[in-house]
Motif scaffolding. Structure first.
Motif, mmCIF file in Angstrom:
data_model
loop_
_atom_site.group_PDB
_atom_site.id
_atom_site.type_symbol
_atom_site.label_atom_id
_atom_site.label_comp_id
_atom_site.label_asym_id
_atom_site.label_seq_id
_atom_site.Cartn_x
_atom_site.Cartn_y
_atom_site.Cartn_z
ATOM 1 N N PRO A 226 0.748 -1.293 -0.111
ATOM 2 C CA PRO A 226 0.067 -0.011 0.159
ATOM 3 C C PRO A 226 0.767 1.176 -0.058
ATOM 4 O O PRO A 226 2.027 1.299 0.583
ATOM 5 C CB PRO A 226 -0.893 -0.123 1.149
ATOM 6 N N GLU A 227 0.332 2.203 -0.423
ATOM 7 C CA GLU A 227 0.929 3.788 -0.721
ATOM 8 C C GLU A 227 0.931 4.096 0.947
ATOM 9 O O GLU A 227 -0.135 3.818 1.467
ATOM 10 C CB GLU A 227 0.319 4.477 -1.484
ATOM 11 N N VAL A 228 1.967 4.860 1.277
ATOM 12 C CA VAL A 228 1.863 5.347 2.672
ATOM 13 C C VAL A 228 0.983 6.729 2.666
ATOM 14 O O VAL A 228 1.068 7.610 1.752
ATOM 15 C CB VAL A 228 3.286 6.024 3.102
ATOM 16 N N THR A 229 -0.078 6.722 3.393
ATOM 17 C CA THR A 229 -0.931 7.755 3.645
ATOM 18 C C THR A 229 -0.825 8.312 4.747
ATOM 19 O O THR A 229 -0.815 7.762 5.996
ATOM 20 C CB THR A 229 -2.399 7.323 3.482
ATOM 21 N N LEU A 230 -0.861 9.810 4.964
ATOM 22 C CA LEU A 230 -0.649 10.392 6.097
ATOM 23 C C LEU A 230 -2.130 11.141 6.651
ATOM 24 O O LEU A 230 -2.939 11.553 5.475
ATOM 25 C CB LEU A 230 0.272 11.579 6.356
ATOM 26 N N VAL A 231 -2.479 11.641 7.658
ATOM 27 C CA VAL A 231 -3.592 12.357 8.015
ATOM 28 C C VAL A 231 -2.894 13.610 8.665
ATOM 29 O O VAL A 231 -2.102 13.918 9.557
ATOM 30 C CB VAL A 231 -4.307 11.442 9.255
ATOM 31 N N ALA A 232 -3.419 14.960 8.266
ATOM 32 C CA ALA A 232 -3.362 16.170 9.074
ATOM 33 C C ALA A 232 -4.560 16.400 9.855
ATOM 34 O O ALA A 232 -5.707 16.536 9.579
ATOM 35 C CB ALA A 232 -3.303 17.045 7.991
ATOM 36 N N VAL A 261 8.283 13.103 9.048
ATOM 37 C CA VAL A 261 7.289 14.101 8.802
ATOM 38 C C VAL A 261 6.562 14.174 10.024
ATOM 39 O O VAL A 261 5.995 15.184 10.322
ATOM 40 C CB VAL A 261 6.668 13.800 7.379
ATOM 41 N N VAL A 262 6.220 13.037 10.600
ATOM 42 C CA VAL A 262 5.468 12.815 12.029
ATOM 43 C C VAL A 262 6.205 13.744 12.862
ATOM 44 O O VAL A 262 5.493 14.344 13.700
ATOM 45 C CB VAL A 262 5.154 11.360 12.230
ATOM 46 N N ALA A 263 7.398 13.466 13.138
ATOM 47 C CA ALA A 263 8.309 14.001 14.194
ATOM 48 C C ALA A 263 8.326 15.473 13.746
ATOM 49 O O ALA A 263 8.008 16.247 14.982
ATOM 50 C CB ALA A 263 9.788 13.628 14.124
ATOM 51 N N ALA A 264 8.464 16.054 12.777
ATOM 52 C CA ALA A 264 8.379 17.200 12.292
ATOM 53 C C ALA A 264 7.302 18.059 12.663
ATOM 54 O O ALA A 264 7.129 19.249 13.283
ATOM 55 C CB ALA A 264 8.817 17.715 11.135
ATOM 56 N N ALA A 265 6.093 17.466 12.612
ATOM 57 C CA ALA A 265 4.873 17.879 12.800
ATOM 58 C C ALA A 265 4.331 17.444 14.222
ATOM 59 O O ALA A 265 3.197 18.085 14.573
ATOM 60 C CB ALA A 265 3.792 17.475 12.089
ATOM 61 N N LYS A 266 5.017 17.256 14.900
ATOM 62 C CA LYS A 266 4.907 16.975 16.728
ATOM 63 C C LYS A 266 3.556 16.173 16.490
ATOM 64 O O LYS A 266 3.070 16.371 17.857
ATOM 65 C CB LYS A 266 4.750 18.332 17.512
ATOM 66 N N GLY A 267 3.509 15.019 15.868
ATOM 67 C CA GLY A 267 2.437 14.175 15.933
ATOM 68 C C GLY A 267 0.983 14.898 15.454
ATOM 69 O O GLY A 267 -0.007 13.905 15.421
ATOM 70 N N ARG A 268 0.877 16.111 15.034
ATOM 71 C CA ARG A 268 -0.319 16.494 14.396
ATOM 72 C C ARG A 268 -0.465 15.985 13.053
ATOM 73 O O ARG A 268 -1.261 16.337 12.550
ATOM 74 C CB ARG A 268 -0.239 17.999 14.479
ATOM 75 N N PRO A 339 -0.934 15.293 21.144
ATOM 76 C CA PRO A 339 -0.593 16.350 20.572
ATOM 77 C C PRO A 339 -1.938 17.258 20.309
ATOM 78 O O PRO A 339 -1.969 18.384 19.941
ATOM 79 C CB PRO A 339 -0.278 15.820 18.843
ATOM 80 N N VAL A 340 -2.957 16.817 20.767
ATOM 81 C CA VAL A 340 -4.243 17.420 20.705
ATOM 82 C C VAL A 340 -4.735 17.883 21.793
ATOM 83 O O VAL A 340 -4.884 17.234 22.909
ATOM 84 C CB VAL A 340 -5.593 16.486 20.287
ATOM 85 N N PRO A 341 -4.743 19.410 21.916
ATOM 86 C CA PRO A 341 -5.056 19.992 23.405
ATOM 87 C C PRO A 341 -6.460 20.074 23.642
ATOM 88 O O PRO A 341 -7.337 21.060 23.957
ATOM 89 C CB PRO A 341 -4.739 21.566 22.761
ATOM 90 N N LEU A 342 -6.927 18.641 23.916
ATOM 91 C CA LEU A 342 -8.075 18.532 24.350
ATOM 92 C C LEU A 342 -7.852 17.379 25.497
ATOM 93 O O LEU A 342 -7.726 16.277 25.049
ATOM 94 C CB LEU A 342 -9.263 17.927 23.190
ATOM 95 N N PRO A 343 -8.499 17.393 26.731
ATOM 96 C CA PRO A 343 -8.322 16.552 27.525
ATOM 97 C C PRO A 343 -9.155 15.116 26.921
ATOM 98 O O PRO A 343 -10.366 15.394 26.981
ATOM 99 C CB PRO A 343 -8.879 16.963 29.032
#
Length: 492
Positions: A226-232, A261-268, A339-343
């Protein structure tokens, strides 16, 4: 090495490897594996691939979890890392077919071959028949692997088997091993490396859409990387080019290590199949969000969908709870949502019990139920050889119990997404039908219309012949895992 005369000579030589020299099951003696044999070099990518295949075979390891660390520990990058991945995953996907070829070339059942030797032969056969690796390199390095693990006697046996395999093309071997197939399903199973029970389950699932003629395309897709797919994560990151066709949050990798890419985006930004993104977004898009809504991800591990829901809940003014019964996977959920500022409260309970403790508590619930995983065979290469048809009834019973409990935790007017990464009808439509049979307060929404509404482009989602409102995604049709989605609304 080509030609009928050469094949005849090789066919006579191949069976001469003797079980007492390290090729038979249970004979793990390293007779002949002296310093010279052990010192034979093996290219690092092949060594990594072999070690992963051995761990999967001997210890029930999961290749997708083990391989990245093995590549990192070996210091592989670029083409070497890609080669190790292709060799490990490709070999494991085609295991059943390669075993049939090895048995034919060796003149004996693979059960009589020592497991370390058999795994090396599998790796060698994949290089000969499934890659562009030069035949001499495939044979020599595989023989070196065998010599290092089982001695010179076994390496001679491996050399003879691999020379026999190299004398024919992939298509010629497929014709040879399928000629004695007892049914069309068995023929397809050998040709496309799927157990027969999975062939039949996939055929029935496609037939439920009137698309049975797509079976071979589906089987071929299961065997393609499979192609690598990412989520923003929405509101926290923006998708980049190249965009994926359906999920507005999804984009493709430009190559290289997606971990950077994940590390640079800090998990977002994170790696996530587009189908997984779509089913989570469908729960969000099933109706407008009212501030103050309470959401639940009931079987949340490893947390990819949880993180996406958390980002959407943050944007819509909702709250999110999560639950994962396996502690290690619950830890992954906490890491995913960090990484999501939501408890996000992550419980570690049996989902049936947690739902029973919270009657009518949630406006939206995602139930991504435990399943056979038949929808993700392309990314979990060994899964097809581990599951059996006997696993399905127990899983279906659990799925029904989880769905019934989750509906009890849903508020009147609330929406529940029942999701599986499997197209098996016993885990999908049958579960929903069974649970709803005894309820007159729940109705199925049109999941296909919701998916079309959240998708960036037109998406091919034929209506099931049963008239149900569920939706089924497919790797051969959509380039996603085969995700099933049913959206259920409680009256009120």
């Amino acid at each position: 090495m080509g030609g009928q005369d050469q094949r005849n000579r090789d066919d006579r030589r191949a069976p001469q490897g003797r079980t007492e020299r390290g090729t038979g099951r249970g004979t793990t003696s390293r007779r002949g594996a002296g310093p010279q044999a052990r010192s034979r070099t093996v290219q690092p990518a092949r060594r990594v691939a072999y070690d992963v295949i051995r761990a999967v075979s001997a210890s029930d390891a999961y290749a997708n979890l083990l391989l990245p660390g093995a590549i990192r520990d070996a210091g592989l990058s670029g083409p070497d890392a890609a080669l190790a991945t292709e060799l490990a995953y490709g070999t494991l996907r085609q295991l059943g077919t390669y075993d049939a070829i090895i048995a034919r070339a060796a003149g004996r059942d693979v059960a009589s071959i020592d497991p370390p030797v058999l795994d090396a032969l599998r790796l060698g056969v994949h290089q000969l028949l499934g890659t562009r690796v030069a035949p001499h390199a495939a044979v020599n390095e595989t023989v070196n692997l065998v010599a290092g693990h089982a001695g010179r006697g076994a390496s001679g046996f491996a050399n003879a088997v691999l020379r026999t395999v190299a004398a024919r093309t992939h298509e010629e071997w497929l014709d040879a091993v399928t000629e004695a197939a007892r049914s069309d399903d068995e023929r397809l199973g050998l040709r496309f490396a799927h157990p027969v029970w999975i062939i039949r389950a996939l055929r029935r699932a496609l037939a439920a859409e009137g698309r049975e003629d797509e079976l071979e395309a589906l089987l071929a897709s299961d065997n393609a990387a499979p192609e690598v797919t990412l989520v923003a994560l929405p509101g926290l990151a923006e998708p980049r080019e190249p965009r994926r066709p359906y999920a507005p949050t999804a984009f493709g990798s430009e190559g290289g290590d997606p971990g950077a890419v994940v590390a640079a985006a800090k998990g977002r930004v994170r790696v996530q199949d587009e189908g997984s993104q779509l089913v989570a977004l469908a729960l969000v898009g099933a109706r407008p969000i009212a501030p103050g809504e309470r959401w639940l991800d009931l079987c949340a591990g490893p947390g990819g969908k949880t993180a996406l829901l958390a980002a959407e809940a943050l944007r819509g003014g909702a709250t999110l709870d999560a639950n994962e019964v396996v502690p290690a996977r619950a830890g992954l959920v906490r890491k995913a949502v960090a990484p999501v500022p939501l408890p996000v409260d992550v419980a570690e309970e049996d989902g049936r019990e947690l739902a029973a403790e919270r009657p009518g508590a949630y406006d939206r619930i995602l139930l991504d139920a435990p399943c056979t995983g038949l929808g993700a065979l392309r990314r979990r290469p060994e899964a097809r050889w581990r599951k059996t048809s006997a696993d399905v009834p127990e899983l279906a019973a659990l799925q029904e119990e989880l769905l019934a409990a989750a509906l009890g935790a849903l508020k009147p007017g609330g929406v529940l997404a029942y999701v599986t990464c499997s197209p098996h009808l016993a885990e999908t439509a049958a579960v929903v039908q069974t649970v709803l049979r005894d309820r007159d307060d729940v109705r199925e929404l049109d999941a296909r219309e919701v998916l079309r509404a959240v998708s960036r482009n037109e998406i091919d989602l034929p209506a099931p012949t049963s008239g149900s409102g569920h939706a089924q995604l497919w790797p051969h049709r959509h380039g996603t895992d085969a995700m099933f989605l049913s959206l259920l609304r409680k009256d009120g």
